[in-house]
Design an enzyme around this catalytic site. Structure first.
Site, PDB file in Angstrom:
ATOM      1  N   LYS A  67       0.833  -1.213   0.000  1.00 23.36           N
ATOM      2  CA  LYS A  67       0.000   0.000   0.000  1.00 23.36           C
ATOM      3  C   LYS A  67       0.870   1.266   0.000  1.00 23.36           C
ATOM      4  O   LYS A  67       0.451   2.323  -0.474  1.00 23.36           O
ATOM      5  CB  LYS A  67      -0.939  -0.013   1.215  1.00 23.36           C
ATOM      6  CG  LYS A  67      -2.000  -1.127   1.151  1.00 23.36           C
ATOM      7  CD  LYS A  67      -2.731  -1.267   2.479  1.00 23.36           C
ATOM      8  CE  LYS A  67      -3.760  -2.394   2.452  1.00 23.36           C
ATOM      9  NZ  LYS A  67      -4.363  -2.628   3.784  1.00 23.36           N
ATOM     10  N   VAL A 257       0.012  -8.549   6.279  1.00 23.74           N
ATOM     11  CA  VAL A 257      -0.350  -9.841   6.876  1.00 23.74           C
ATOM     12  C   VAL A 257       0.545 -10.989   6.405  1.00 23.74           C
ATOM     13  O   VAL A 257       0.416 -12.104   6.898  1.00 23.74           O
ATOM     14  CB  VAL A 257      -1.835 -10.236   6.675  1.00 23.74           C
ATOM     15  CG1 VAL A 257      -2.764  -9.365   7.474  1.00 23.74           C
ATOM     16  CG2 VAL A 257      -2.198 -10.297   5.212  1.00 23.74           C
TER      17      VAL A 257
HETATM   18  N1  GLN Z   1      -4.282  -8.440   0.937  1.00 22.07           N
HETATM   19  C1  GLN Z   1      -4.626  -8.278   2.315  1.00 22.07           C
HETATM   20  C2  GLN Z   1      -6.102  -7.954   2.478  1.00 22.07           C
HETATM   21  O1  GLN Z   1      -6.610  -7.215   1.722  1.00 22.07           O
HETATM   22  C3  GLN Z   1      -3.785  -7.212   2.922  1.00 22.07           C
HETATM   23  C4  GLN Z   1      -4.108  -6.962   4.382  1.00 22.07           C
HETATM   24  C5  GLN Z   1      -2.911  -6.703   5.226  1.00 22.07           C
HETATM   25  O2  GLN Z   1      -1.787  -7.018   4.858  1.00 22.07           O
HETATM   26  N2  GLN Z   1      -3.143  -6.167   6.400  1.00 22.07           N
HETATM   27  O3  GLN Z   1      -6.763  -8.428   3.358  1.00 22.07           O
END
Ligand code: GLN
Length: 303
Positions: A67, A257
């Site tokens: 992001k 995550v």
């Molecule tokens: N791809 C994951 C999601 O959209 C990213 C979330 C994260 O890394 N916190 O749930």
């Protein structure tokens, strides 16, 4: 204090003395079975050297750390216009929460919660093919890390798509408020692939140099944008764990995550840490501890 290899090794060894590694993300099947007792840390310093300890050459799924890069690419493309669609305040809610979106008429609190990142990706997509937007984000990451050896793992993207009901709900909710300009499936497809970029901690630390404003970093992000991104990483980069991260570490950070954390010590260093077990906020358990140890040892906290 100057960072030494011995200091990084002692952080690594201390991490391995713990029993609780947390649990890998269970809602993305491709990530759920990764053994949690793994650790890597890489630090790129202002003098151009990078130090590392642990499995620093093992690629992992950067997930929400992406992001940061999609925000940089989007600011580069649409500039401050993005802020008409996304806020800049911490949410105090989980990364995939829907609760504020209803209260605040579909304007996500910040670009790092999923809803805000989906809007950011939607702005980057803006009528183009998903593969063009993805190429822009991946191209920026590669330019920042100064290597072409960074790829998207399409199995991870497909795995997330298969179980991504919550993100679909967020995208459709945004659409109902007129805050999505592309077909939700196209925006989500782009978002899932961007999250499935894989990097090693060394590549990620290299990529963070532009945000840290290190002299040897490639000049691919405007300084004014880097400053804003760092501010958002400090206040929003760990979701409802952002206050705790600022308290323990005192540096801008962005978690994912997949267990990765990018930490920026402005003017001093770019740090990437990976350990796939997560704490209850969905941030790396051992990675957060390691970031705190590094900050304590070096005095790099901005406070
Ligand atoms: N791809 C994951 C999601 O959209 C990213 C979330 C994260 O890394 N916190 O749930």
């Amino acid at each position: 204090m100057a960072l030494t290899q011995a200091m990084l090794q002692s952080i690594h060894d201390e991490v391995f003395r713990q029993d609780d590694w947390g649990k890998p993300a269970q809602y993305i099947p491709e990530l759920a079975t990764i053994p949690p007792d793994q650790f890597a840390i890489s630090v790129c310093l202002a003098d151009g050297h990078c130090l590392k300890a642990g499995v620093a050459d093992k690629p992992f799924s950067i997930q929400s750390v992406s992001k940061v890069f999609s925000l940089a690419a989007t600011l580069g493309r649409v500039g401050g216009q993005l802020w008409t669609r996304v806020g800049r305040e911490p949410s105090g809610t989980a990364f995939d929460s829907v609760v504020l979106l209803e209260k605040e008429q579909g304007r996500p609190r910040n670009p790092f919660v999923n809803a805000g990142a989906i809007v950011t990706t939607d702005a980057l997509l803006s009528g183009r093919e998903p593969k063009q937007a993805l190429a822009e984000t991946l191209g920026l990451v590669r330019a920042m890390a100064e290597t072409d050896q960074i790829y998207i793992n399409s199995k991870v993207a497909a795995s997330e798509k298969a179980t991504g009901a919550r993100n679909r709900a967020l995208a459709h909710y945004l659409q109902s408020h007129g805050n999505l300009t592309n077909d939700p499936d196209l925006t989500l497809g782009t978002y899932f692939h961007q999250c499935a970029i894989e990097m090693t901690t060394t590549q990620l630390a290299m990529a963070g140099r532009s945000l840290a404003g290190l002299e040897n970093a490639p000049k691919v992000i405007a300084r004014a944008h880097a400053r804003r991104i760092n501010a958002l990483m400090m206040t929003c980069g760990h979701y409802d764990g952002s206050g705790e991260f600022a308290f323990q570490v005192g540096l801008p950070g962005k978690s994912g995550v997949g267990g990765g954390i990018l930490v920026i010590a402005p003017g001093v260093a770019s740090i990437a840490i990976w350990s796939p077990g997560l704490n209850h906020y969905g941030n790396s358990h051992a990675g957060t501890r390691a970031a705190a140890m590094l900050s304590d040892m070096t005095g790099w906290s901005v406070f």
